[in-house]
Design an enzyme around this catalytic site. Structure first.
Site, PDB file in Angstrom:
ATOM      1  N   SER A 553       0.844  -1.188   0.000  1.00  0.00           N
ATOM      2  CA  SER A 553       0.000   0.000   0.000  1.00  0.00           C
ATOM      3  C   SER A 553       0.886   1.246   0.000  1.00  0.00           C
ATOM      4  O   SER A 553       1.671   1.424  -0.927  1.00  0.00           O
ATOM      5  CB  SER A 553      -0.955  -0.036   1.197  1.00  0.00           C
ATOM      6  OG  SER A 553      -1.988   0.919   1.047  1.00  0.00           O
ATOM      7  N   ASP A 640      -9.851  -3.439  -5.531  1.00  0.00           N
ATOM      8  CA  ASP A 640      -9.288  -2.582  -4.499  1.00  0.00           C
ATOM      9  C   ASP A 640      -9.808  -1.157  -4.688  1.00  0.00           C
ATOM     10  O   ASP A 640      -9.663  -0.570  -5.764  1.00  0.00           O
ATOM     11  CB  ASP A 640      -7.760  -2.605  -4.589  1.00  0.00           C
ATOM     12  CG  ASP A 640      -7.075  -1.957  -3.396  1.00  0.00           C
ATOM     13  OD1 ASP A 640      -7.722  -1.187  -2.673  1.00  0.00           O
ATOM     14  OD2 ASP A 640      -5.876  -2.237  -3.194  1.00  0.00           O
ATOM     15  N   HIS A 673      -8.515  -4.603  -1.159  1.00  0.00           N
ATOM     16  CA  HIS A 673      -7.225  -4.077  -0.727  1.00  0.00           C
ATOM     17  C   HIS A 673      -6.462  -5.086   0.127  1.00  0.00           C
ATOM     18  O   HIS A 673      -5.231  -5.125   0.099  1.00  0.00           O
ATOM     19  CB  HIS A 673      -7.441  -2.787   0.064  1.00  0.00           C
ATOM     20  CG  HIS A 673      -6.195  -2.019   0.334  1.00  0.00           C
ATOM     21  ND1 HIS A 673      -5.428  -1.464  -0.673  1.00  0.00           N
ATOM     22  CD2 HIS A 673      -5.571  -1.691   1.492  1.00  0.00           C
ATOM     23  CE1 HIS A 673      -4.397  -0.830  -0.146  1.00  0.00           C
ATOM     24  NE2 HIS A 673      -4.445  -0.963   1.166  1.00  0.00           N
TER      25      HIS A 673
END
Length: 701
Positions: A553, A640, A673
């Site tokens: 991320s 995501d 995600h």
């Protein structure tokens, strides 16, 4: 055909111009953003096929790694029961089942000592509340969101997401009859009961995926008649809510990255107008909890108004903007993190010198009783305490070598009762592994903490060059604290040293550590990580040929930046759901979550200095023309909503065009995600990543 002769998919270059602040950037791969375009889907599927072909030689290793984690995990197990009202609540897992099962059993003789449950053995009086495996049937992806019960234990709500979008559908069940209520509330975020169980409070999101509105649904009424409790119009602020442990207030929290505001609603009338505790002021963050001290309603407020590392004050609930009593004064270097109120005391979590601590606070004297532990690196925290008053306080504990542990602190004596330590099968012994804290020096002289974990039989770090897996994050004041990983054992048992670079942008060393790694200081995050890598090489722990880096991320942004700045330092880089096209995303306020991110990264849309600074480090805009990169694996998910799949898809295509020789990407087509859902699926996904890292390190045999 050899793997090296397999050609990667080539995305067409269709340049479009993007001009801001007099600067024009030609983006050749922006067309990959069209998620519904069959050509885009075909390209992602081609990337997956290419990655599978390039890693086919690792298939046996992936299966061994998967079986290794299975052999260490007690697949049929139960959690330690938590008391709420007249019931003990716990979860169970079953061998072969992807998801958990929520259960309860009645309290006997008003005992506060949790019953000892044996894995695989029947539990007297067990009531199965929710079997997520049943709920997940027919869905490729399944994620639980909310799970709550009415205080009297007669009603249960839960919410599910079957796409990975983080939009949840709420369901309700009558626990006395087992029947579902007609209520189904769609596209929610948070959801929980009011204490009487007659109403549900839930949040919804705006088009940018920002939680912005809070609603009240009265059981038995149409959802169309739900009452809007609060709406936050400012696109920088997220909305969250909860019930105080005292059950007196609904607490509504509003927060940007640097500013917060909280409002209270007396639950005697949940539809009453919310009352602001402290009006919001730019740069001031605070959180509120309710206590009763000597019969008076007080609010404990943790804030940073003139207190960089936060201060704790007490105010009258009837006059929250009135006189303040300081309970814990601001102490530079002691970052106060959280305060949670109980009937007779509050719990406090804070951080000093890169380590988390847990303590009890006396309301009247302000005395702080720190709970001590023996290991040099550990994490201890309060968790699972539903009751306003109880003789025990539930805590969690772990370290890099100690499996997750549940203990109860006996308040009358201070004794710690270990209720359960996660069992690691196969003869695991913590004494076989070592952990220590090192320090690297950044280019500006800042000392950067580094955590090292290793298997002792291979020797101490530095005695001889060893393979290293270096992990980093460095954003949002998020700290990478000591924690145990069963899957990490598969690498350490092959001689790999696991290292964490606690870089600026995280919160390990206090609020200044975060401030020095965000906005116009973001480059410190990247140079800190590089300094840690060089420290490990210069101190003889490893060599560049034997070091692989990983981040996900915002940590994926770190990986992309490091790949551009110091490709010679690493043999491989694993970037999970990587934020590698940061400037493009943060320039577009129509994208999910962009506006709320401006306080973290800066606003390049309206500020030329921020634009130039972000462009100077954003991985996609700074790909090296010489093509000199280590091996790279990018992991992403089609659904995501936080870091869109298009970012790594564009990045990988641009890297290959620049001449990078070994770049692959895997896109999960039914995930969000957090990756795939289900524990076995997650183990297989991690086995794929570990096998790739071991191959990079020359340990795939």
């Amino acid at each position: 055909m050899s793997e090296t002769s397999i050609l990667p998919p080539v995305a067409d270059r269709r340049p479009i111009s993007r001009t801001h602040h007099g600067d024009t950037f030609q983006d050749a791969y922006e067309w990959l953003r069209a998620k519904e375009d069959p050509e885009v889907i075909a390209h992602l599927e081609a990337e997956n096929a290419y990655t599978e072909a390039r890693t086919a030689h690792l298939s046996d290793l992936r299966e061994r790694l998967f079986q290794e984690v299975r052999s260490r995990v007690l697949e049929t197990d139960l959690s330690v029961p938590t008391r709420r009202g007249d019931w003990w609540y716990y979860g169970r897992t079953a061998e072969g089942a992807q998801y958990g099962i929520q259960c309860r059993t009645a309290v006997v003789d008003d005992s506060w000592t949790p019953p000892v449950l044996e894995a695989g053995a029947p539990v007297p009086g067990e009531q199965v509340l929710l079997d997520a495996n049943v709920e997940a049937e027919g869905h490729e992806f399944f994620s639980m969101g909310a799970f709550d019960l009415s205080d009297d234990g007669t009603r249960m709500l839960w919410s599910v997401d079957v796409e990975g979008s983080e939009l949840y559908t709420v369901h309700v069940r009558d626990l006395t009859t087992g029947e579902r209520f007609d209520e189904v509330i769609e596209n929610t975020g948070q959801a929980f009961f009011t204490p009487d169980g007659r109403s549900i409070v839930y949040s919804t999101r705006d088009e940018a995926w920002r939680p912005d509105t809070l609603w009240l649904h009265r059981m038995g009424t149409p959802v169309a008649e739900d009452v809007k409790l609060f709406h936050e119009p400012d696109e920088r602020f997220w909305l969250g809510a909860g019930i105080s442990r005292s059950k007196k207030y609904l607490v509504i929290g509003l927060g940007s990255k640097i500013t917060s505001e909280e409002l209270l609603v007396d639950l005697a009338d949940p539809t009453a107008a919310p009352q602001v505790v402290w009006p919001r002021r730019d740069g001031v963050e605070y959180s509120v909890d309710h206590a009763v001290v000597d019969g008076e309603d007080r609010l404990l407020i943790l804030h940073n108004d003139g207190a960089l590392d936060f201060e704790l004050v007490s105010v009258a609930a009837s006059d929250p903007q009135g006189p303040r009593r300081v309970l814990l004064p601001h102490t530079p270097g002691r970052r106060l993190l959280d305060v949670d109120c109980f009937r007779d005391f509050a719990t406090v979590e804070y951080r000093t010198e890169g380590m988390p601590h847990a303590a009890l606070l006396d309301y009247r004297t302000g005395a702080l009783d720190v709970i001590e532990f023996d290991e040099p690196l550990y994490e201890a925290y309060f968790s699972g305490n539903a009751e306003w008053h109880a003789p025990f306080l539930r805590m969690g504990y772990t370290s890099f070598v100690t499996p997750s542990t549940v203990l109860d602190l006996e308040l009358a004596t201070g004794e710690k009762h270990v209720r359960k330590r996660t069992q690691v099968l196969g003869g695991y012994d913590p004494a076989d592994y070592g952990q220590r804290r090192d320090w690297a020096t950044a280019p500006d002289g800042t000392r950067v903490p580094v955590s090292l974990v290793w298997k002792k039989s291979f020797g101490e770090p530095g005695a001889a060059a060893r393979p290293v897996h270096l992990y980093g994050y460095g954003s949002y004041e998020h700290s990478i604290d000591p924690g145990f990983s069963t899957m990490r054992l598969s690498m350490m048992d092959r001689g790999v040293i696991f290292a964490v670079a606690h870089v600026r942008g995280g919160g390990e060393m206090g609020r200044h550590w975060y401030e020095d790694g965000k906005g116009l200081n973001k480059r410190n995050t990247f140079t800190d990580f590089i300094a840690v890598g060089r420290h490990l090489v210069e101190s003889g722990v490893t060599t560049p040929e034997r070091m692989v880096a990983e981040g996900g991320s915002a940590g994926g942004l770190l990986m992309g930046a490091v790949a551009n700045l110091a490709p010679e330092l690493f043999a491989g880089i694993l970037a999970g759901v990587p934020f590698v096209d940061a400037l493009t995303s943060i320039l577009d306020p129509s994208l999910p979550l962009t506006v709320v991110e401006w306080d973290e990264w800066g606003d390049p849309l309206h500020d030329a200095e921020v634009y130039a600074y972000m462009k100077s480090y954003s991985p996609y805009e700074n790909i090296r023309s010489d093509g000199k990169y280590p091996r790279i694996l990018a992991m992403t998910s089609l659904n995501d909503t936080r870091v869109l799949y298009v970012e790594p898809a564009k990045w990988v295509s641009a890297l290959r065009h620049a001449g990078a020789e070994d770049v692959i990407m895997r896109c999960e087509m039914s995930a969000g995600h957090g990756g795939v859902s289900g524990r076995y699926n997650a183990w297989r996904e991690r086995a794929f990543e570990i096998a790739w890292m071991l191959d990079v390190l020359g340990l795939a045999g």
